[in-house]
Design an enzyme around this catalytic site. Structure first.
Site, short mmCIF file in Angstrom:
data_model
loop_
_atom_site.label_atom_id
_atom_site.label_comp_id
_atom_site.label_asym_id
_atom_site.label_seq_id
_atom_site.Cartn_x
_atom_site.Cartn_y
_atom_site.Cartn_z
N ALA A 97 0.87 -1.18 0.00
CA ALA A 97 0.00 0.00 0.00
C ALA A 97 0.90 1.23 0.00
CB ALA A 97 -0.88 -0.02 1.23
N GLY A 141 0.92 -4.99 1.24
CA GLY A 141 -0.34 -5.11 0.51
C GLY A 141 -0.17 -5.77 -0.85
N GLU A 144 -0.27 -9.34 -0.08
CA GLU A 144 -1.66 -9.66 0.29
C GLU A 144 -2.54 -9.75 -0.96
OE1 GLU A 144 -1.73 -6.38 3.14
OE2 GLU A 144 -2.18 -7.82 4.73
N GLU A 164 5.57 -5.12 7.36
CA GLU A 164 4.89 -4.05 8.10
C GLU A 164 5.48 -3.80 9.49
OE1 GLU A 164 3.42 -6.41 6.34
OE2 GLU A 164 1.76 -5.59 5.17
N1 DAK Z 1 4.60 3.23 -0.77
C1 DAK Z 1 4.98 4.40 -1.33
N2 DAK Z 1 6.07 4.54 -2.07
C2 DAK Z 1 6.84 3.46 -2.27
C3 DAK Z 1 6.52 2.20 -1.72
C4 DAK Z 1 5.34 2.12 -0.92
N3 DAK Z 1 4.91 0.96 -0.38
N4 DAK Z 1 7.49 1.32 -2.06
C5 DAK Z 1 8.36 2.01 -2.81
N5 DAK Z 1 7.99 3.29 -2.95
C6 DAK Z 1 8.65 4.35 -3.69
C7 DAK Z 1 9.89 4.83 -2.96
O1 DAK Z 1 9.53 5.79 -1.96
C8 DAK Z 1 10.67 5.45 -4.11
O2 DAK Z 1 10.08 6.70 -4.40
P1 DAK Z 1 11.04 8.01 -4.60
O3 DAK Z 1 11.87 8.11 -3.37
O4 DAK Z 1 11.85 7.69 -5.84
O5 DAK Z 1 10.07 9.14 -4.79
C9 DAK Z 1 10.34 4.53 -5.26
O6 DAK Z 1 9.16 3.84 -4.90
C10 DAK Z 1 11.42 3.50 -5.53
O7 DAK Z 1 11.67 2.84 -4.29
P2 DAK Z 1 13.16 2.64 -3.69
O8 DAK Z 1 14.05 3.77 -4.10
O9 DAK Z 1 13.00 2.40 -2.25
O10 DAK Z 1 13.61 1.33 -4.47
P3 DAK Z 1 14.61 0.20 -3.96
O11 DAK Z 1 14.81 -0.68 -5.14
O12 DAK Z 1 15.81 0.79 -3.30
O13 DAK Z 1 13.81 -0.59 -2.83
C11 DAK Z 1 11.88 -1.71 -1.88
C12 DAK Z 1 12.68 -1.32 -3.16
C13 DAK Z 1 10.58 -2.36 -2.34
C14 DAK Z 1 12.69 -2.72 -1.05
C15 DAK Z 1 11.60 -0.43 -1.01
O14 DAK Z 1 11.06 0.57 -1.84
C16 DAK Z 1 10.67 -0.70 0.12
O15 DAK Z 1 11.07 -1.21 1.15
N6 DAK Z 1 9.40 -0.29 -0.05
C17 DAK Z 1 8.40 -0.39 1.01
C18 DAK Z 1 7.90 -1.80 1.16
C19 DAK Z 1 6.90 -1.91 2.27
O16 DAK Z 1 7.21 -1.61 3.45
N7 DAK Z 1 5.68 -2.32 1.94
C20 DAK Z 1 4.61 -2.45 2.93
C21 DAK Z 1 3.82 -1.17 3.01
S1 DAK Z 1 2.53 -1.27 4.24
C22 DAK Z 1 -5.13 -2.34 4.66
C23 DAK Z 1 -4.81 -2.53 3.32
C24 DAK Z 1 -3.47 -2.62 2.95
C25 DAK Z 1 -2.47 -2.49 3.88
C26 DAK Z 1 -2.80 -2.33 5.20
C27 DAK Z 1 -4.12 -2.22 5.60
N8 DAK Z 1 -6.51 -2.21 5.03
C28 DAK Z 1 -7.53 -2.13 4.06
C29 DAK Z 1 -6.85 -2.14 6.45
C30 DAK Z 1 -1.10 -2.57 3.42
C31 DAK Z 1 -0.05 -2.03 4.06
C32 DAK Z 1 1.26 -2.04 3.40
O17 DAK Z 1 1.44 -2.53 2.31
#
Ligand code: DAK
Length: 291
Positions: A97, A141, A144, A164
């Protein structure tokens, strides 16, 4: 340059040499355009949705999720579509997400915004089978969403995970429930508590993924081939199969067996059951009604 190339949606990377002549934009897209995804009908009976928000690794913002709901509804109600493939780019199925969208939400906003509403609708009303074709990151997400689909295919190097915990939170769209059902409590607990990623090879070995592919091109080819095959069977039987297998996730064994028996009996009222069994007896290819 390399990075940009890997961001190109998988469907477009297959064109024009490897995609058959039947590739066309899905007809419903003439009346609706999408900002964050591509919708096409690459094979007879197969709808393909490609997540397309490359700059942020297909981070799932609410407008994207809303578009995905609309695209899936469109394919679900299309009489020509029998199965759906959901995919992303070579680099990311979806990195979760959109964290930047979620970060400022207050307690009550997180509860009342369309955020929850849009996610809770995802895939639940879709009667046609959905094959997730996962290349690159499928995190939070994104993981998921892949697990919500009916069949999960991935590349060997796909990067799954529920990270998360590193954000001070937990999976919120069913990740802890689906991962635990698929992998068992101990492995799921380890992954959720550490936030560690796991590869496509591990996903297949642990039973989360049905199949792996060496490249993203082979992955999409494989997903489309399976979808085309499924779309060629009786629609009513395919939808019944999806329904009863998914029920096994919700019901006790006893209730599930009873549910399956009732759906099985229901099919005796369908034309396709007569068509299929008559064709077997006559040694002919069945001509499904696609009712
Ligand atoms: N959200 C927003 N931006 C994201 C993103 C994300 N999840 N993942 C990556 N990006 C963006 C980065 O901020 C970066 O943007 P800029 O800085 O260039 O503006 C761009 O994508 C490229 O990312 P990186 O520079 O970080 O690329 P790398 O290759 O170095 O790293 C990575 C890739 C996937 C390992 C890293 O980006 C990363 O760790 N991303 C976050 C992964 C993460 O933590 N995902 C979980 C998010 S929490 C619900 C529904 C859904 C959810 C919860 C509740 N309900 C309906 C109740 C879901 C929650 C989640 O998914």
């Amino acid at each position: 340059m390399n990075t940009l190339r890997s961001f190109r949606p998988l469907a477009s990377r297959l064109q024009p040499s490897t995609l058959p002549r039947t590739v066309r934009q899905f007809s419903a897209t003439t009346t609706r355009s999408y900002e964050y995804l591509l919708l096409s009908e690459p094979r007879p009976g197969v709808g393909q949705v490609t997540l397309n928000r490359p700059k942020v690794l297909n981070a799932l913002c609410t407008p994207l999720i809303n578009e995905l709901n609309t695209a899936l509804d469109t394919l679900n109600s299309s009489p020509t579509i029998g199965a759906i493939v959901l995919t992303g780019s070579e680099k990311a199925f979806a990195a979760g997400a959109d964290i930047k969208e979620m970060a400022p939400l207050t307690f009550s906003e997180a509860y009342t915004t369309s955020f929850i509403e849009s996610w809770s609708r995802l895939t639940t009303q879709i009667k046609k089978p959905i094959i997730a074709a996962v290349s690159g990151h499928a995190l939070g997400g994104g993981c998921e969403l892949a697990m919500m689909c009916d069949i999960l295919y991935c590349t060997e190097s796909a990067n799954f995970g529920q990270p998360e915990i590193k954000l001070g939170t937990i999976p919120g769209a069913g990740g802890s429930q689906r991962l635990t059902r698929a992998l068992g409590k101990s492995k799921a607990m380890e992954l959720i508590l550490t936030g560690n990623s796991f590869s496509g090879v591990e996903a297949e070995r642990w039973g989360l993924a049905a199949r792996t592919f060496p490249t993203s091109e082979a992955l999409v080819e494989g997903a489309l081939a399976t979808a085309e095959r499924v779309a060629g069977y009786s629609r009513v039987a395919v939808q019944a199969a999806k329904e009863v297998v998914n029920k096994s996730q919700d019901l006790s064994l006893r209730d599930g067996v009873e549910y399956e028996r009732r759906v099985f009996h229901g099919l005796f009222g369908s034309k396709d059951q007569k068509v299929g069994m008559k064709a077997f007896a006559e040694k002919k290819k069945p001509e499904w009604t696609h009712e």
